[in-house]
Design a protein around this motif. Structure first.
Motif, PDB file in Angstrom:
ATOM      1  N   LEU A  95      -4.161  22.895   5.305  1.00 35.92           N
ATOM      2  CA  LEU A  95      -3.731  24.165   5.898  1.00 35.92           C
ATOM      3  C   LEU A  95      -2.358  24.573   5.356  1.00 35.92           C
ATOM      4  CD1 LEU A  95      -4.756  23.654   9.655  1.00 35.92           C
ATOM      5  CD2 LEU A  95      -5.885  25.103   7.956  1.00 35.92           C
ATOM      6  N   VAL A  96      -1.455  23.605   5.269  1.00 36.87           N
ATOM      7  CA  VAL A  96      -0.110  23.881   4.760  1.00 36.87           C
ATOM      8  C   VAL A  96      -0.176  24.354   3.315  1.00 36.87           C
ATOM      9  CG1 VAL A  96       2.094  22.829   4.109  1.00 36.87           C
ATOM     10  CG2 VAL A  96       1.085  22.328   6.342  1.00 36.87           C
ATOM     11  N   HIS A  97      -0.953  23.653   2.495  1.00 41.99           N
ATOM     12  CA  HIS A  97      -1.024  24.006   1.077  1.00 41.99           C
ATOM     13  C   HIS A  97      -1.740  25.330   0.852  1.00 41.99           C
ATOM     14  CE1 HIS A  97       0.708  20.679  -1.367  1.00 41.99           C
ATOM     15  NE2 HIS A  97       0.697  20.111  -0.190  1.00 41.99           N
ATOM     16  N   ARG A  98      -2.640  25.676   1.758  1.00 43.50           N
ATOM     17  CA  ARG A  98      -3.283  26.985   1.662  1.00 43.50           C
ATOM     18  C   ARG A  98      -2.226  28.075   1.840  1.00 43.50           C
ATOM     19  NH1 ARG A  98      -7.766  27.593   5.888  1.00 43.50           N
ATOM     20  NH2 ARG A  98      -6.010  27.999   7.257  1.00 43.50           N
ATOM     21  N   SER A  99      -1.315  27.893   2.791  1.00 40.37           N
ATOM     22  CA  SER A  99      -0.251  28.874   3.015  1.00 40.37           C
ATOM     23  C   SER A  99       0.734  28.915   1.851  1.00 40.37           C
ATOM     24  CB  SER A  99       0.505  28.554   4.314  1.00 40.37           C
ATOM     25  OG  SER A  99      -0.348  28.668   5.431  1.00 40.37           O
ATOM     26  N   MET A 100       0.862  27.798   1.108  1.00 40.63           N
ATOM     27  CA  MET A 100       1.764  27.778  -0.047  1.00 40.63           C
ATOM     28  C   MET A 100       1.325  28.791  -1.102  1.00 40.63           C
ATOM     29  SD  MET A 100       4.074  25.352   0.543  1.00 40.63           S
ATOM     30  CE  MET A 100       4.716  24.919  -1.070  1.00 40.63           C
ATOM     31  N   ALA A 101       0.037  29.160  -1.076  1.00 44.50           N
ATOM     32  CA  ALA A 101      -0.477  30.126  -2.048  1.00 44.50           C
ATOM     33  C   ALA A 101       0.136  31.510  -1.844  1.00 44.50           C
ATOM     34  CB  ALA A 101      -2.002  30.214  -1.951  1.00 44.50           C
ATOM     35  N   LEU A 102       0.791  31.732  -0.697  1.00 39.18           N
ATOM     36  CA  LEU A 102       1.383  33.033  -0.407  1.00 39.18           C
ATOM     37  C   LEU A 102       2.757  33.203  -1.036  1.00 39.18           C
ATOM     38  CD1 LEU A 102       0.349  33.395   3.344  1.00 39.18           C
ATOM     39  CD2 LEU A 102      -0.786  34.321   1.314  1.00 39.18           C
ATOM     40  N   MET A 103       3.187  32.221  -1.810  1.00 42.51           N
ATOM     41  CA  MET A 103       4.449  32.340  -2.527  1.00 42.51           C
ATOM     42  C   MET A 103       4.171  32.854  -3.925  1.00 42.51           C
ATOM     43  SD  MET A 103       6.533  29.013  -1.145  1.00 42.51           S
ATOM     44  CE  MET A 103       5.195  27.866  -1.393  1.00 42.51           C
ATOM     45  N   ALA A 104       4.934  33.857  -4.334  1.00 42.62           N
ATOM     46  CA  ALA A 104       4.629  34.567  -5.575  1.00 42.62           C
ATOM     47  C   ALA A 104       4.784  33.695  -6.818  1.00 42.62           C
ATOM     48  CB  ALA A 104       5.518  35.800  -5.693  1.00 42.62           C
ATOM     49  N   ASN A 105       5.747  32.766  -6.807  1.00 45.87           N
ATOM     50  CA  ASN A 105       6.017  31.958  -7.988  1.00 45.87           C
ATOM     51  C   ASN A 105       6.066  30.481  -7.633  1.00 45.87           C
ATOM     52  OD1 ASN A 105       6.602  34.152  -9.976  1.00 45.87           O
ATOM     53  ND2 ASN A 105       8.251  34.591  -8.534  1.00 45.87           N
ATOM     54  N   THR A 106       5.749  29.642  -8.591  1.00 54.49           N
ATOM     55  CA  THR A 106       5.873  28.207  -8.411  1.00 54.49           C
ATOM     56  C   THR A 106       7.286  27.766  -8.766  1.00 54.49           C
ATOM     57  OG1 THR A 106       5.193  26.049  -9.276  1.00 54.49           O
ATOM     58  CG2 THR A 106       4.885  27.933 -10.731  1.00 54.49           C
ATOM     59  N   SER A 107       7.803  26.776  -8.036  1.00 49.22           N
ATOM     60  CA  SER A 107       9.152  26.279  -8.342  1.00 49.22           C
ATOM     61  C   SER A 107       9.192  25.638  -9.726  1.00 49.22           C
ATOM     62  CB  SER A 107       9.608  25.275  -7.277  1.00 49.22           C
ATOM     63  OG  SER A 107       8.751  24.156  -7.224  1.00 49.22           O
ATOM     64  N   PHE A 108       8.027  25.287 -10.275  1.00 49.99           N
ATOM     65  CA  PHE A 108       7.964  24.706 -11.617  1.00 49.99           C
ATOM     66  C   PHE A 108       8.368  25.731 -12.683  1.00 49.99           C
ATOM     67  CE2 PHE A 108       5.581  21.360  -9.594  1.00 49.99           C
ATOM     68  CZ  PHE A 108       5.854  20.242 -10.372  1.00 49.99           C
ATOM     69  N   ALA A 109       8.375  27.014 -12.308  1.00 45.36           N
ATOM     70  CA  ALA A 109       8.761  28.048 -13.267  1.00 45.36           C
ATOM     71  C   ALA A 109      10.271  28.143 -13.432  1.00 45.36           C
ATOM     72  CB  ALA A 109       8.204  29.405 -12.819  1.00 45.36           C
ATOM     73  N   ALA A 110      11.020  27.482 -12.537  1.00 45.01           N
ATOM     74  CA  ALA A 110      12.484  27.516 -12.635  1.00 45.01           C
ATOM     75  C   ALA A 110      12.935  26.621 -13.786  1.00 45.01           C
ATOM     76  CB  ALA A 110      13.109  27.039 -11.329  1.00 45.01           C
TER      77      ALA A 110
END
Length: 211
Positions: free
Chosen positions: A144-159
């Motif tokens: 459930l938590v990771h499903r909500s993570m999909a609502l973030m526009a960018n991944t922190s790996f892009a930093a």
């Protein structure tokens, strides 16, 4: 097994095909997925109930997390992920530990490449730890938590610079699990999630650039 409309739409959101703020049109989705409008309508209603979609007039759009929601999500994720690592140190099989080690090795080959590929690899890595906890109720909550993570526009790996540091953190987590050190695994994974949250906040504040 054929995937239903709900799963297909959710996967499209998780893959970034539909980003926060994107409008979802029932007829267009039905055509894209090759199904009738009825299962699409039911899937959209379900996703709205789960707060993955929100209303904009008569239209449905992919929800966006505000600052407070993001902080709340990471607070829950940090504790649950830490618990998963602690339980994995206790219950993971030798085979599961070898898979985790191989994931770290394989993911190093992705460094400097596509952030979305690294993000997908990251999700697989964390999912493997969840499964290695051998606690079905914890796995359900983390899903459930990771499903909500999909609502973030960018991944922190892009930093810039985050990918290499994150993989090193993954290695530390796996080493603790392999050593059957639950406290160290818990601490390492919590620190890893905390750093990811900090990176995301710094990106949002304009302190870090995205690749």
């Amino acid at each position: 097994m054929q995937k239903d409309a709900y799963t297909l739409i959710l996967e499209a959101i998780e893959a970034g095909d539909y980003k926060p703020g994107s409008r979802l049109v029932e007829s267009e989705l039905a055509e894209r997925l090759g199904v009738s409008r009825t299962p699409v309508r039911e899937a959209l209603q379900r996703l709205e109930t789960q707060s993955m979609l929100t209303r904009d007039g008569r239209s449905l759009i992919v929800a966006t997390l505000d600052h407070n929601q993001l902080a709340e999500l990471y607070t829950v994720r940090t504790e649950l992920e830490g618990l998963a690592a602690r339980l994995a140190a206790r219950h993971a099989t030798d085979e599961e530990i070898r898979v985790l080690k191989s994931m770290v090795t394989e993911d190093r080959a992705l460094l400097g490449g596509d952030p979305r590929a690294l993000s997908r690899a990251n999700k697989r890595f964390h999912k493997q730890i969840h499964l290695a906890s051998h606690n079905r109720f914890l796995v359900q909550q983390l899903d459930l938590v990771h499903r909500s993570m999909a609502l973030m526009a960018n991944t922190s790996f892009a930093a810039e610079g985050r990918d290499e540091v994150a993989i090193s953190e993954h290695d530390q987590i796996v080493q603790a699990i392999a050593a059957r050190d639950g406290d160290a695994a818990y601490t390492a994974l919590k620190a890893h999630i905390s750093k990811a949250f900090e990176t995301r906040l710094r990106v949002d504040a304009g302190e870090l650039r995205l690749r």
